[in-house]
Design a protein around this motif. Structure first.
Motif, PDB file in Angstrom:
ATOM      1  N   LEU A  43     -22.330 -16.430  16.398  1.00 28.67           N
ATOM      2  CA  LEU A  43     -21.580 -15.406  15.663  1.00 28.67           C
ATOM      3  C   LEU A  43     -22.480 -14.364  15.005  1.00 28.67           C
ATOM      4  N   ARG A  44     -23.598 -14.051  15.624  1.00 24.85           N
ATOM      5  CA  ARG A  44     -24.481 -13.031  15.056  1.00 24.85           C
ATOM      6  C   ARG A  44     -23.851 -11.648  15.192  1.00 24.85           C
ATOM      7  N   TYR A  45     -23.913 -10.898  14.132  1.00 27.13           N
ATOM      8  CA  TYR A  45     -23.320  -9.551  14.114  1.00 27.13           C
ATOM      9  C   TYR A  45     -23.955  -8.664  15.181  1.00 27.13           C
ATOM     10  N   TYR A  46     -25.272  -8.706  15.276  1.00 24.49           N
ATOM     11  CA  TYR A  46     -25.953  -7.790  16.190  1.00 24.49           C
ATOM     12  C   TYR A  46     -25.979  -8.276  17.634  1.00 24.49           C
ATOM     13  N   ASP A  47     -25.374  -9.436  17.899  1.00 23.59           N
ATOM     14  CA  ASP A  47     -25.213  -9.869  19.277  1.00 23.59           C
ATOM     15  C   ASP A  47     -23.983  -9.246  19.932  1.00 23.59           C
ATOM     16  N   MET A  48     -23.130  -8.624  19.130  1.00 24.59           N
ATOM     17  CA  MET A  48     -21.960  -7.953  19.682  1.00 24.59           C
ATOM     18  C   MET A  48     -22.373  -6.632  20.323  1.00 24.59           C
ATOM     19  N   THR A  49     -21.564  -6.157  21.246  1.00 21.09           N
ATOM     20  CA  THR A  49     -21.798  -4.843  21.839  1.00 21.09           C
ATOM     21  C   THR A  49     -21.500  -3.768  20.791  1.00 21.09           C
ATOM     22  N   PRO A  50     -22.006  -2.550  20.979  1.00 16.24           N
ATOM     23  CA  PRO A  50     -21.679  -1.479  20.038  1.00 16.24           C
ATOM     24  C   PRO A  50     -20.180  -1.291  19.870  1.00 16.24           C
ATOM     25  N   GLU A  51     -19.427  -1.439  20.955  1.00 21.65           N
ATOM     26  CA  GLU A  51     -17.975  -1.293  20.861  1.00 21.65           C
ATOM     27  C   GLU A  51     -17.366  -2.399  20.016  1.00 21.65           C
ATOM     28  N   GLU A  52     -17.853  -3.635  20.204  1.00 18.29           N
ATOM     29  CA  GLU A  52     -17.342  -4.758  19.416  1.00 18.29           C
ATOM     30  C   GLU A  52     -17.702  -4.603  17.944  1.00 18.29           C
ATOM     31  N   ARG A  53     -18.935  -4.123  17.667  1.00 18.86           N
ATOM     32  CA  ARG A  53     -19.337  -3.920  16.271  1.00 18.86           C
ATOM     33  C   ARG A  53     -18.483  -2.848  15.614  1.00 18.86           C
ATOM     34  N   TYR A  54     -18.169  -1.795  16.359  1.00 22.69           N
ATOM     35  CA  TYR A  54     -17.327  -0.734  15.812  1.00 22.69           C
ATOM     36  C   TYR A  54     -15.944  -1.281  15.460  1.00 22.69           C
ATOM     37  N   ALA A  55     -15.358  -2.050  16.382  1.00 25.32           N
ATOM     38  CA  ALA A  55     -14.032  -2.623  16.140  1.00 25.32           C
ATOM     39  C   ALA A  55     -14.072  -3.577  14.955  1.00 25.32           C
ATOM     40  N   TYR A  56     -15.147  -4.358  14.857  1.00 31.53           N
ATOM     41  CA  TYR A  56     -15.285  -5.298  13.744  1.00 31.53           C
ATOM     42  C   TYR A  56     -15.413  -4.560  12.417  1.00 31.53           C
ATOM     43  N   ASP A  57     -16.251  -3.531  12.374  1.00 31.34           N
ATOM     44  CA  ASP A  57     -16.413  -2.751  11.144  1.00 31.34           C
ATOM     45  C   ASP A  57     -15.100  -2.108  10.719  1.00 31.34           C
ATOM     46  N   GLU A  58     -14.321  -1.637  11.697  1.00 34.42           N
ATOM     47  CA  GLU A  58     -13.016  -1.057  11.386  1.00 34.42           C
ATOM     48  C   GLU A  58     -12.072  -2.119  10.825  1.00 34.42           C
ATOM     49  N   HIS A  59     -12.175  -3.335  11.342  1.00 34.19           N
ATOM     50  CA  HIS A  59     -11.363  -4.446  10.841  1.00 34.19           C
ATOM     51  C   HIS A  59     -11.676  -4.708   9.369  1.00 34.19           C
ATOM     52  N   ILE A  60     -12.956  -4.786   9.019  1.00 36.45           N
ATOM     53  CA  ILE A  60     -13.359  -5.034   7.636  1.00 36.45           C
ATOM     54  C   ILE A  60     -12.914  -3.878   6.738  1.00 36.45           C
ATOM     55  N   ASN A  61     -13.095  -2.643   7.220  1.00 34.78           N
ATOM     56  CA  ASN A  61     -12.663  -1.485   6.430  1.00 34.78           C
ATOM     57  C   ASN A  61     -11.160  -1.504   6.211  1.00 34.78           C
ATOM     58  N   ALA A  62     -10.401  -1.901   7.248  1.00 34.44           N
ATOM     59  CA  ALA A  62      -8.947  -1.934   7.133  1.00 34.44           C
ATOM     60  C   ALA A  62      -8.505  -2.940   6.075  1.00 34.44           C
ATOM     61  N   ILE A  63      -9.198  -4.083   6.012  1.00 34.12           N
ATOM     62  CA  ILE A  63      -8.869  -5.087   5.004  1.00 34.12           C
ATOM     63  C   ILE A  63      -9.138  -4.540   3.607  1.00 34.12           C
ATOM     64  N   MET A  64     -10.258  -3.842   3.427  1.00 31.73           N
ATOM     65  CA  MET A  64     -10.587  -3.269   2.123  1.00 31.73           C
ATOM     66  C   MET A  64      -9.557  -2.215   1.722  1.00 31.73           C
ATOM     67  N   ILE A  65      -9.183  -1.373   2.692  1.00 33.28           N
ATOM     68  CA  ILE A  65      -8.185  -0.336   2.408  1.00 33.28           C
ATOM     69  C   ILE A  65      -6.843  -0.977   2.090  1.00 33.28           C
ATOM     70  N   GLN A  66      -6.486  -2.005   2.866  1.00 35.38           N
ATOM     71  CA  GLN A  66      -5.220  -2.692   2.650  1.00 35.38           C
ATOM     72  C   GLN A  66      -5.142  -3.257   1.239  1.00 35.38           C
ATOM     73  N   ASN A  67      -6.207  -3.935   0.807  1.00 34.92           N
ATOM     74  CA  ASN A  67      -6.211  -4.495  -0.540  1.00 34.92           C
ATOM     75  C   ASN A  67      -6.123  -3.407  -1.596  1.00 34.92           C
ATOM     76  N   ASP A  68      -6.826  -2.292  -1.359  1.00 37.42           N
ATOM     77  CA  ASP A  68      -6.800  -1.190  -2.308  1.00 37.42           C
ATOM     78  C   ASP A  68      -5.406  -0.564  -2.386  1.00 37.42           C
ATOM     79  N   VAL A  69      -4.793  -0.372  -1.206  1.00 42.35           N
ATOM     80  CA  VAL A  69      -3.449   0.221  -1.176  1.00 42.35           C
ATOM     81  C   VAL A  69      -2.443  -0.671  -1.882  1.00 42.35           C
ATOM     82  N   LEU A  70      -2.519  -1.987  -1.606  1.00 38.55           N
ATOM     83  CA  LEU A  70      -1.569  -2.905  -2.204  1.00 38.55           C
ATOM     84  C   LEU A  70      -1.734  -2.989  -3.716  1.00 38.55           C
ATOM     85  N   ASN A  71      -2.987  -3.030  -4.171  1.00 39.60           N
ATOM     86  CA  ASN A  71      -3.222  -3.084  -5.613  1.00 39.60           C
ATOM     87  C   ASN A  71      -2.755  -1.803  -6.295  1.00 39.60           C
ATOM     88  N   THR A  72      -3.039  -0.663  -5.637  1.00 43.38           N
ATOM     89  CA  THR A  72      -2.579   0.608  -6.182  1.00 43.38           C
ATOM     90  C   THR A  72      -1.058   0.666  -6.208  1.00 43.38           C
TER      91      THR A  72
END
Length: 292
Positions: free
Chosen positions: A214-243
């Protein structure tokens, strides 16, 4: 996630929906279950989303796993990443469905297997000071306070068993509530579930395998991009819900306030939130949510 930390790995809620569905990677999941139950556990299969999910957005929010422990008992693991208005009802339905799906027509009730439901919660379910909660059915005398034992016939012999040996058990892992130094295998696992960090010297079952797979840098650039977007979406979701919670309780319903709630509802719909959850945090009516 601190990507520059060499001990940081893909977060579990992402990995389980993609990399860990491969049978070659089952050792990671088996390690978590073995640590949680203190019993050697084997994955049988990943249950397909088309057969066990009731809503379209479930495929993004939950994963079900069928496993067996050393006694041959069925274990159903549910990973849940999104707030759910009726979450307890949801896990109750999941265990009931697991029981009925694993007994064939014409079988006796003796064939019913015990089900364990494990919820790895990346959201606030309620109040409590612990990061791990466990619940099961027990029958206690109202006056005597003793626990009821049931007589049962198995293999031509009368045996006694506790109701807790038959009824489902529930584990709730409140990932965000873990704020201590990891000293035990279970604590090391919860630390990884929360932070994505695995200590280099860990020997906790499943975590050495996670370090390899499960190494982060073993993913392809496309997979890392999708993963980073997933983490960002969770942060935004929590922020939106709290707001939304703060603004949803504000007094007054001026036009400007209503427009703000509609904008929040639109964002929540884009993230796949259910109408029930949107209504809960915005105060909007179902018709307003539908047209937002």
């Amino acid at each position: 996630m601190t990507k520059n930390n060499p001990n940081t790995y893909i977060r579990f809620d992402w990995a389980i929906k993609r990399l860990l569905r491969d049978k070659a990677n089952f050792g990671v999941l088996e390690g978590l279950l073995t640590v949680l139950f203190n019993d050697k556990t084997k994955i049988v299969e990943i249950l397909e989303s088309e057969g066990n999910q009731q809503w379209e957005e479930d495929k993004f929010n939950r994963v079900d796993i069928k496993a067996k422990n050393s006694k041959g008992e069925i274990i159903i693991v549910e990973v849940q990443n999104t707030r759910e208005l009726y979450y307890l009802e949801r896990i109750l339905y999941g265990t009931a469905k697991a029981i009925t799906e694993h007994i064939s027509l014409g079988d006796t009730y003796q064939q019913v297997k015990k089900v364990y439901s494990i919820s790895i919660l990346y959201f606030d379910l309620g109040r409590g000071n612990d990061y791990l909660y466990h619940g099961q059915n027990r029958f206690i005398g109202v006056h005597t306070k003793d626990e009821l034992l049931i007589n049962a016939k198995e293999e031509n012999a009368i045996v006694q068993k506790l109701p807790s040996e038959v009824f489902p058990e529930y584990y709730l892992i409140r990932v965000n509530e873990f704020n201590q130094v990891a000293k035990t295998p279970l604590e090391e696992w919860v630390k990884y579930l929360k932070t994505g960090i695995i200590d280099p010297e860990t020997t906790a079952p499943g975590l050495p395998e996670a370090r390899e797979k499960l190494r982060y840098y073993d993913m392809t650039p496309e997979e890392r991009y999708a993963y980073d977007e997933h983490i960002n979406a969770i942060m935004i979701q929590n922020d939106v819900l709290n707001t939304a919670k703060l603004e949803g309780h504000a007094e007054g319903r001026a036009e400007g306030e209503r427009n703000k709630q509609l904008e929040i509802a639109r964002k929540m719909k884009e993230m796949g939130m259910t109408a029930d959850v949107i209504a809960q945090v915005t105060g909007l009516a179902p018709g307003e949510i539908e047209t937002a």
